[in-house]
Design a protein around this motif. Structure first.
Motif, PDB file in Angstrom:
ATOM      1  N   TYR A  84       2.049  -3.856   4.622  1.00 38.86           N
ATOM      2  CA  TYR A  84       3.316  -4.480   4.240  1.00 38.86           C
ATOM      3  C   TYR A  84       3.120  -5.301   2.975  1.00 38.86           C
ATOM      4  O   TYR A  84       2.001  -5.695   2.625  1.00 38.86           O
ATOM      5  N   GLY A  85       4.216  -5.566   2.297  1.00 38.10           N
ATOM      6  CA  GLY A  85       4.162  -6.337   1.062  1.00 38.10           C
ATOM      7  C   GLY A  85       5.331  -5.980   0.177  1.00 38.10           C
ATOM      8  O   GLY A  85       6.212  -5.210   0.567  1.00 38.10           O
ATOM      9  N   PRO A  86       5.371  -6.535  -1.040  1.00 40.88           N
ATOM     10  CA  PRO A  86       6.481  -6.244  -1.951  1.00 40.88           C
ATOM     11  C   PRO A  86       6.554  -4.761  -2.282  1.00 40.88           C
ATOM     12  O   PRO A  86       5.522  -4.066  -2.268  1.00 40.88           O
ATOM     13  N   PRO A  87       7.744  -4.249  -2.579  1.00 35.43           N
ATOM     14  CA  PRO A  87       7.863  -2.831  -2.956  1.00 35.43           C
ATOM     15  C   PRO A  87       7.159  -2.548  -4.275  1.00 35.43           C
ATOM     16  O   PRO A  87       7.058  -3.413  -5.149  1.00 35.43           O
ATOM     17  N   GLY A  88       6.660  -1.325  -4.392  1.00 38.23           N
ATOM     18  CA  GLY A  88       6.048  -0.886  -5.641  1.00 38.23           C
ATOM     19  C   GLY A  88       4.640  -1.363  -5.870  1.00 38.23           C
ATOM     20  O   GLY A  88       4.163  -1.351  -7.021  1.00 38.23           O
ATOM     21  N   CYS A  89       3.926  -1.770  -4.811  1.00 39.20           N
ATOM     22  CA  CYS A  89       2.570  -2.313  -4.971  1.00 39.20           C
ATOM     23  C   CYS A  89       1.474  -1.369  -4.487  1.00 39.20           C
ATOM     24  O   CYS A  89       0.335  -1.794  -4.281  1.00 39.20           O
ATOM     25  N   GLY A  90       1.799  -0.111  -4.251  1.00 38.24           N
ATOM     26  CA  GLY A  90       0.758   0.885  -3.985  1.00 38.24           C
ATOM     27  C   GLY A  90       0.403   1.111  -2.535  1.00 38.24           C
ATOM     28  O   GLY A  90      -0.714   1.548  -2.238  1.00 38.24           O
ATOM     29  N   LYS A  91       1.318   0.839  -1.613  1.00 41.25           N
ATOM     30  CA  LYS A  91       1.010   1.049  -0.192  1.00 41.25           C
ATOM     31  C   LYS A  91       0.785   2.523   0.113  1.00 41.25           C
ATOM     32  O   LYS A  91      -0.096   2.868   0.902  1.00 41.25           O
ATOM     33  N   THR A  92       1.563   3.396  -0.515  1.00 40.60           N
ATOM     34  CA  THR A  92       1.412   4.838  -0.277  1.00 40.60           C
ATOM     35  C   THR A  92       0.067   5.338  -0.793  1.00 40.60           C
ATOM     36  O   THR A  92      -0.636   6.097  -0.112  1.00 40.60           O
ATOM     37  N   PHE A  93      -0.311   4.913  -1.984  1.00 42.01           N
ATOM     38  CA  PHE A  93      -1.599   5.325  -2.546  1.00 42.01           C
ATOM     39  C   PHE A  93      -2.750   4.823  -1.684  1.00 42.01           C
ATOM     40  O   PHE A  93      -3.739   5.538  -1.459  1.00 42.01           O
ATOM     41  N   LEU A  94      -2.610   3.609  -1.175  1.00 47.24           N
ATOM     42  CA  LEU A  94      -3.651   3.033  -0.321  1.00 47.24           C
ATOM     43  C   LEU A  94      -3.788   3.826   0.972  1.00 47.24           C
ATOM     44  O   LEU A  94      -4.906   4.077   1.447  1.00 47.24           O
ATOM     45  N   PHE A 134       1.311   9.192   7.845  1.00 45.05           N
ATOM     46  CA  PHE A 134       1.786   8.008   7.133  1.00 45.05           C
ATOM     47  C   PHE A 134       3.309   7.960   7.168  1.00 45.05           C
ATOM     48  O   PHE A 134       3.986   8.852   6.656  1.00 45.05           O
ATOM     49  N   PHE A 135       3.853   6.924   7.803  1.00 46.58           N
ATOM     50  CA  PHE A 135       5.299   6.735   7.883  1.00 46.58           C
ATOM     51  C   PHE A 135       5.734   5.720   6.831  1.00 46.58           C
ATOM     52  O   PHE A 135       5.423   4.526   6.932  1.00 46.58           O
ATOM     53  N   ASP A 136       6.454   6.208   5.824  1.00 45.64           N
ATOM     54  CA  ASP A 136       6.996   5.325   4.803  1.00 45.64           C
ATOM     55  C   ASP A 136       8.292   4.701   5.309  1.00 45.64           C
ATOM     56  O   ASP A 136       8.996   5.293   6.125  1.00 45.64           O
ATOM     57  N   GLU A 137       8.599   3.498   4.837  1.00 47.64           N
ATOM     58  CA  GLU A 137       9.818   2.780   5.237  1.00 47.64           C
ATOM     59  C   GLU A 137       9.950   2.718   6.761  1.00 47.64           C
ATOM     60  O   GLU A 137      10.986   3.078   7.328  1.00 47.64           O
ATOM     61  N   PHE A 166      -4.347   9.558  13.552  1.00 46.23           N
ATOM     62  CA  PHE A 166      -4.301   8.138  13.201  1.00 46.23           C
ATOM     63  C   PHE A 166      -2.995   7.841  12.473  1.00 46.23           C
ATOM     64  O   PHE A 166      -2.571   8.621  11.613  1.00 46.23           O
ATOM     65  N   ILE A 167      -2.377   6.730  12.797  1.00 46.72           N
ATOM     66  CA  ILE A 167      -1.053   6.412  12.275  1.00 46.72           C
ATOM     67  C   ILE A 167      -1.127   5.217  11.327  1.00 46.72           C
ATOM     68  O   ILE A 167      -1.705   4.183  11.657  1.00 46.72           O
ATOM     69  N   ILE A 168      -0.515   5.383  10.154  1.00 44.94           N
ATOM     70  CA  ILE A 168      -0.361   4.283   9.200  1.00 44.94           C
ATOM     71  C   ILE A 168       1.120   4.159   8.865  1.00 44.94           C
ATOM     72  O   ILE A 168       1.781   5.162   8.573  1.00 44.94           O
ATOM     73  N   GLY A 169       1.625   2.950   8.941  1.00 50.21           N
ATOM     74  CA  GLY A 169       3.010   2.703   8.566  1.00 50.21           C
ATOM     75  C   GLY A 169       3.058   1.786   7.360  1.00 50.21           C
ATOM     76  O   GLY A 169       2.129   1.023   7.102  1.00 50.21           O
ATOM     77  N   ALA A 170       4.147   1.859   6.607  1.00 50.57           N
ATOM     78  CA  ALA A 170       4.345   0.969   5.466  1.00 50.57           C
ATOM     79  C   ALA A 170       5.772   0.436   5.518  1.00 50.57           C
ATOM     80  O   ALA A 170       6.707   1.168   5.848  1.00 50.57           O
ATOM     81  N   THR A 171       5.908  -0.838   5.214  1.00 51.61           N
ATOM     82  CA  THR A 171       7.229  -1.459   5.202  1.00 51.61           C
ATOM     83  C   THR A 171       7.230  -2.648   4.254  1.00 51.61           C
ATOM     84  O   THR A 171       6.193  -3.295   4.061  1.00 51.61           O
ATOM     85  N   ASN A 172       8.398  -2.908   3.675  1.00 49.63           N
ATOM     86  CA  ASN A 172       8.562  -4.117   2.875  1.00 49.63           C
ATOM     87  C   ASN A 172       8.999  -5.294   3.741  1.00 49.63           C
ATOM     88  O   ASN A 172       8.883  -6.449   3.333  1.00 49.63           O
ATOM     89  N   THR A 173       9.525  -4.995   4.930  1.00 43.22           N
ATOM     90  CA  THR A 173      10.077  -6.045   5.799  1.00 43.22           C
ATOM     91  C   THR A 173       9.542  -5.904   7.223  1.00 43.22           C
ATOM     92  O   THR A 173      10.253  -5.446   8.124  1.00 43.22           O
ATOM     93  N   PRO A 174       8.285  -6.268   7.467  1.00 39.36           N
ATOM     94  CA  PRO A 174       7.701  -6.089   8.802  1.00 39.36           C
ATOM     95  C   PRO A 174       8.387  -6.934   9.866  1.00 39.36           C
ATOM     96  O   PRO A 174       8.326  -6.607  11.050  1.00 39.36           O
ATOM     97  N   TRP A 175       9.026  -8.027   9.477  1.00 35.07           N
ATOM     98  CA  TRP A 175       9.686  -8.911  10.451  1.00 35.07           C
ATOM     99  C   TRP A 175      10.928  -8.276  11.057  1.00 35.07           C
ATOM    100  O   TRP A 175      11.464  -8.782  12.027  1.00 35.07           O
ATOM    101  N   TYR A 176      11.397  -7.151  10.506  1.00 37.52           N
ATOM    102  CA  TYR A 176      12.540  -6.454  11.077  1.00 37.52           C
ATOM    103  C   TYR A 176      12.138  -5.360  12.064  1.00 37.52           C
ATOM    104  O   TYR A 176      12.997  -4.720  12.665  1.00 37.52           O
TER     105      TYR A 176
END
Length: 318
Positions: free
Chosen positions: A78-88, A136-139, A177-187
């Motif tokens: 998680y983190g701000p959008p556009g910071c490379g979560k998908t590449f990571l 990898f689940f985006d959004e 193995f599951i990886i998720g990415a989100t800009n708003t983990p609190w939701y």
């Protein structure tokens, strides 16, 4: 035609539409990434955290078993959008040398009731067919949002299906193995944060100065340039995301192209172009940090997001 026959015909057409939708639904490709953590500039703390909580338990399970820990759970970036979560996420798959499936929202959602759940189940089934595999689940927040705030029954059912699929995975035997990415983990729905699901939270911050310089170099590669001091530009773009930097380069390219059309000759991108582009932009991450600070300060009971507050304090973000 009787009412019963008409109803049967309508059902037949509906099933045909569903079948058509399933056959033509967005196909999720499986790939074998050739990038690893060596290709990820900086983010050493992030990579260390991922290695300890996600990668090493898979590579050395006997060590973790000695301490009563086992491979399991899933990783949430998680983190701000556009910071490379998908590449990571792709680099994680490359690091453990497994297949990689990048699942976007349009590959799951359907206009037909129950179809989204089927699509989600099919993705997990395909992952098992291609194991070992990282999915990898985006959004993720759009897929696994809080059920308490959902009005539509089918939205809640989709979250239930995701929970069911996650519970059905045994990382040690299934090798999925599951990886998720989100800009708003609190939701996210709180059930997704239960141990064995997305219980490994990793904050992916904006790039630091050396990383920003590297991003600028990559985005400018192959383009006509003249007299650039990218180190100075990197210092001026504090808190910029990778996406912000890409837009800076595009703005500079537009300026150079405008001169090209005026002169009739190819004009290089200059330091002046980049400086003007930077001055016309503000880091998009600051809005995200403002929201994250409010949540971490007033609603973070378990202090899961204290790392965000520490980062903000260290980097002077108010």
């Amino acid at each position: 035609m009787t009412d019963r026959d008409e109803l049967a015909e309508r059902r037949r057409k509906h099933l045909k539409l569903i079948h058509f939708n399933r056959e033509d639904h967005t196909f999720v490709e499986t790939e074998k990434p050739n990038v690893t953590f060596d290709d990820v500039g900086g983010l050493e703390d992030v990579k260390k955290r991922i290695r300890l909580s996600f990668i090493l338990p898979l590579k050395q399970p006997e060590v973790f078993a000695a301490y009563g820990k086992s491979a399991g759970g899933s990783l949430l970036l998680y983190g701000p959008p556009g910071c490379g979560k998908t590449f990571l996420a792709r680099a994680v798959a490359g690091e453990i040398e497994v297949n990689f499936m990048h699942v976007e929202l349009q590959a799951i959602l359907s206009m037909y009731v129950g179809e989204s759940e089927h699509n989600l189940h099919d993705i997990f089934a395909k992952a098992r067919e291609n194991k070992p595999c990282v999915v990898f689940f985006d959004e993720l927040d759009a897929l696994g949002g809080s059920r308490h705030q959902m009005r539509a029954h089918h939205d809640r059912m989709l979250v239930n299906q995701l929970l069911l699929e996650l519970d059905g995975l045994d990382n040690q035997s299934d090798n999925v193995f599951i990886i998720g990415a989100t800009n708003t983990p609190w939701y996210l729905d709180t059930a997704l944060r239960r141990p064995g699901r997305f219980n490994h939270l990793v904050f992916v911050p904006p790039p630091d100065a050396p990383e920003r310089q590297k991003i600028l170099e990559l985005k400018l590669a192959g383009k006509p340039v003249d007299g650039l001091n990218l180190s100075a530009i990197a210092d001026m773009t504090k808190h910029f995301s990778g996406a912000d930097l890409e837009q800076v380069v595009q703005d500079a390219v537009d300026s150079a192209m405008e001169r090209t059309f005026e002169t009739g000759e190819i004009q290089p991108i200059t330091q002046k172009d980049l400086l003007a582009a930077v001055k016309g932009r503000k880091p998009s991450t600051l809005e995200w940090f403002a929201t994250a600070r409010n949540y971490a300060t007033f609603s973070d009971v378990n202090r899961d997001y204290q790392v965000v507050l520490d980062y903000m304090k260290k980097h002077g973000i108010k």
